[in-house]
Design a protein around this motif. Structure first.
Motif, PDB file in Angstrom:
ATOM      1  N   SER A 100       0.795  -1.215   0.000  1.00 42.06           N
ATOM      2  CA  SER A 100       0.000   0.000   0.000  1.00 42.06           C
ATOM      3  C   SER A 100       0.829   1.267   0.000  1.00 42.06           C
ATOM      4  O   SER A 100       1.908   1.321   0.583  1.00 42.06           O
ATOM      5  N   GLY A 143      -0.654   3.591   1.476  1.00 40.43           N
ATOM      6  CA  GLY A 143      -1.171   4.118   2.741  1.00 40.43           C
ATOM      7  C   GLY A 143      -2.646   3.870   2.984  1.00 40.43           C
ATOM      8  O   GLY A 143      -3.030   3.399   4.049  1.00 40.43           O
ATOM      9  N   PHE A 166       6.120   1.274  -4.209  1.00 44.04           N
ATOM     10  CA  PHE A 166       4.874   0.501  -4.110  1.00 44.04           C
ATOM     11  C   PHE A 166       4.912  -0.749  -4.976  1.00 44.04           C
ATOM     12  O   PHE A 166       4.447  -1.813  -4.569  1.00 44.04           O
ATOM     13  N   GLY A 190      -3.786   5.471 -10.024  1.00 47.35           N
ATOM     14  CA  GLY A 190      -2.514   5.009  -9.476  1.00 47.35           C
ATOM     15  C   GLY A 190      -2.268   3.581  -9.916  1.00 47.35           C
ATOM     16  O   GLY A 190      -1.694   3.314 -10.966  1.00 47.35           O
ATOM     17  N   ASN A 191      -2.778   2.634  -9.125  1.00 46.25           N
ATOM     18  CA  ASN A 191      -2.657   1.231  -9.481  1.00 46.25           C
ATOM     19  C   ASN A 191      -3.750   0.814 -10.466  1.00 46.25           C
ATOM     20  O   ASN A 191      -3.795  -0.315 -10.919  1.00 46.25           O
ATOM     21  N   ASN A 208      -9.369   1.547  -9.327  1.00 48.53           N
ATOM     22  CA  ASN A 208     -10.617   2.290  -9.164  1.00 48.53           C
ATOM     23  C   ASN A 208     -11.260   2.653 -10.500  1.00 48.53           C
ATOM     24  O   ASN A 208     -12.471   2.545 -10.644  1.00 48.53           O
ATOM     25  N   GLY A 249      -9.714  10.575  -1.213  1.00 50.04           N
ATOM     26  CA  GLY A 249      -9.289  10.431   0.178  1.00 50.04           C
ATOM     27  C   GLY A 249      -9.383  11.729   0.960  1.00 50.04           C
ATOM     28  O   GLY A 249      -9.325  12.835   0.404  1.00 50.04           O
TER      29      GLY A 249
HETATM   30  N1  F0G Z   1      -6.445   8.273  -4.575  1.00 47.00           N
HETATM   31  C1  F0G Z   1      -6.058   7.807  -3.383  1.00 47.00           C
HETATM   32  C2  F0G Z   1      -6.285   8.662  -2.189  1.00 47.00           C
HETATM   33  C3  F0G Z   1      -5.459   6.533  -3.276  1.00 47.00           C
HETATM   34  O1  F0G Z   1      -5.080   6.096  -2.079  1.00 47.00           O
HETATM   35  C4  F0G Z   1      -5.252   5.766  -4.449  1.00 47.00           C
HETATM   36  C5  F0G Z   1      -4.609   4.461  -4.379  1.00 47.00           C
HETATM   37  C6  F0G Z   1      -5.691   6.310  -5.659  1.00 47.00           C
HETATM   38  C7  F0G Z   1      -6.283   7.548  -5.693  1.00 47.00           C
HETATM   39  C8  F0G Z   1      -5.541   5.590  -6.939  1.00 47.00           C
HETATM   40  O2  F0G Z   1      -6.455   4.537  -7.056  1.00 47.00           O
HETATM   41  O3  F0G Z   1      -4.818   2.721  -7.340  1.00 47.00           O
HETATM   42  O4  F0G Z   1      -7.232   2.369  -7.799  1.00 47.00           O
HETATM   43  O5  F0G Z   1      -5.852   3.771  -9.317  1.00 47.00           O
HETATM   44  N2  F0G Z   1      -4.067   4.007  -3.339  1.00 47.00           N
HETATM   45  C9  F0G Z   1      -3.524   2.646  -3.194  1.00 47.00           C
HETATM   46  C10 F0G Z   1      -3.167   2.379  -1.739  1.00 47.00           C
HETATM   47  C11 F0G Z   1      -2.478   2.310  -4.166  1.00 47.00           C
HETATM   48  O6  F0G Z   1      -2.284   1.555  -1.478  1.00 47.00           O
HETATM   49  O7  F0G Z   1      -3.785   2.946  -0.854  1.00 47.00           O
HETATM   50  P1  F0G Z   1      -6.080   3.273  -7.927  1.00 47.00           P
END
Ligand code: F0G
Length: 351
Positions: free
Chosen positions: A84, A86, A134, A187-188, A191, A318
């Motif tokens: 993660s 976080g 990560f 990010g990953n 979503n 978040g």
């Molecule tokens: N915004 C926030 C606040 C996130 O924590 C994450 C991803 C994303 C956007 C991107 O979303 O990965 O589905 O494209 N956080 C992951 C984590 C990687 O470990 O908390 P994503």
């Protein structure tokens, strides 16, 4: 006594659970869809914010985690693990507590926000700081879950995507139809994959007349989907999306192409500008990564890519309290005053 029951109960027939599945929930979901006045004015559109920081642990991850921990519990798992930046670790740690399980989290050393670290700690997770990014953490977590008795709850676990798709359902339920455009930080890439699945399922069942175009935004220093190649040493102040090799790469590209959307990048400067605008002008405090969606919308508008009159939803993923350093940095220091109304009034410019 009509409390929102959490995404599994609210959308039970659209999720992989049975009557005997032991639901583990903190009543996640049911988050506010907030009209964004300033963004609407700037773009000439009807812009809404899906405020996912209002979830129990402060991010959208709770939607996926209620499903992942519920299914892990059903399968008899005693321990869960995740990599993660976080938020996933904070969520996994909290839901593991609800399920009576042990959680282990792998985070990139020195690259997660303090609030998120505090959450994992206080929920009793076993935390390993990995000397890597990560992507390295995810490789390690996968390997541990394949070789030891511990269930992987990252979004490579397909039930995570199932839970997260419910955000799209909520938006359609609120608006009465799908928006024209949906904007997300990426990010990953779990979503964007999940929203596209949710919109697709709802449209197929006649719950919406169409599906939105999906617009994803990565941070410039961590934009593998924009570059078309893995980024070896990703960088950005938006630590949540500091990812160089997204696990759901192909699904994100499919969401982009099937929806007629695009995936672009925003600089850290653009992210911070949107972060401040959201807080100072919309009253919504998000963490930096979340502001990438809004930064992207503003960038697209400046480039003339946003036709007026459209209905647009930006997911802000978040809560701002996760990472308050950026709120404090560069802001003027509060002044100290004696217990004296005249002095306080003068300082406030009231006198
Ligand atoms: N915004 C926030 C606040 C996130 O924590 C994450 C991803 C994303 C956007 C991107 O979303 O990965 O589905 O494209 N956080 C992951 C984590 C990687 O470990 O908390 P994503």
């Amino acid at each position: 006594t009509h409390q929102w029951r959490g995404i599994i109960e609210e959308y039970r027939d659209r999720l992989p659970v049975t009557d005997t599945t032991p639901v583990v929930t903190l009543r996640e979901g049911g988050t506010p869809l907030v009209p964004a006045q300033v963004l609407s004015e700037r773009t000439g559109c009807e812009v809404h914010l899906k405020v996912e920081g209002a979830n129990p642990t402060g991010s959208f991850k709770d939607r996926g985690m209620t499903m992942a921990i519920t299914r892990a519990k059903e399968e008899g798992a005693k321990a869960v693990i995740c990599a993660s930046t976080g938020n996933t670790s904070a969520s996994a740690a909290a839901y593991a507590v609800r399920a009576g399980m042990v959680s282990a989290v792998l985070v990139p050393q020195g690259k997660i926000a303090l609030g998120k670290m505090g959450q994992a700690l206080v929920h009793g997770a076993k935390i390993l700081q990995v000397d890597g990014n990560f992507d390295d953490c995810l490789t390690l977590a996968r390997s541990l879950s394949e070789n030891y008795p511990v269930a992987l709850v990252n979004s490579v676990n397909p039930v995570r995507i199932e839970g997260q798709k419910t955000a799209a359902f909520e938006i359609v339920d609120m608006l009465g139809d799908a928006p024209d455009i949906h904007v997300l930080p990426v990010g990953n890439a779990g979503n964007i994959t999940a929203y596209w699945k949710g919109y697709t399922e709802y449209a197929a069942d006649g719950m919406a007349t169409h599906r939105p175009r999906m617009w994803g935004f990565q941070a410039s220093g961590s934009a593998p989907l924009v570059r078309g190649e893995v980024v070896k040493d990703p960088s950005t102040i938006a630590t949540a999306i500091r990812i160089g090799n997204p696990a759901s790469w192909q699904y994100a590209i499919a969401a982009r192409d099937e929806s007629g959307g695009f995936i672009d990048e925003v600089t850290d400067r653009e992210i911070l500008r949107a972060y401040r605008l959201l807080a100072a002008q919309e009253g919504v405090f998000v963490e930096p990564a979340s502001a990438a969606s809004v930064a992207g919308l503003l960038k697209a508008a400046e480039q003339g890519k946003v036709d007026p009159g459209q209905r647009i939803v930006c997911t802000v993923t978040g809560n701002g309290l996760k990472d308050p350093d950026w709120a404090v940095a560069g802001a003027p220091q509060p002044v100290t005053v004696p217990v004296d109304a005249a002095a306080a009034a003068e300082r406030l410019g009231l006198a």
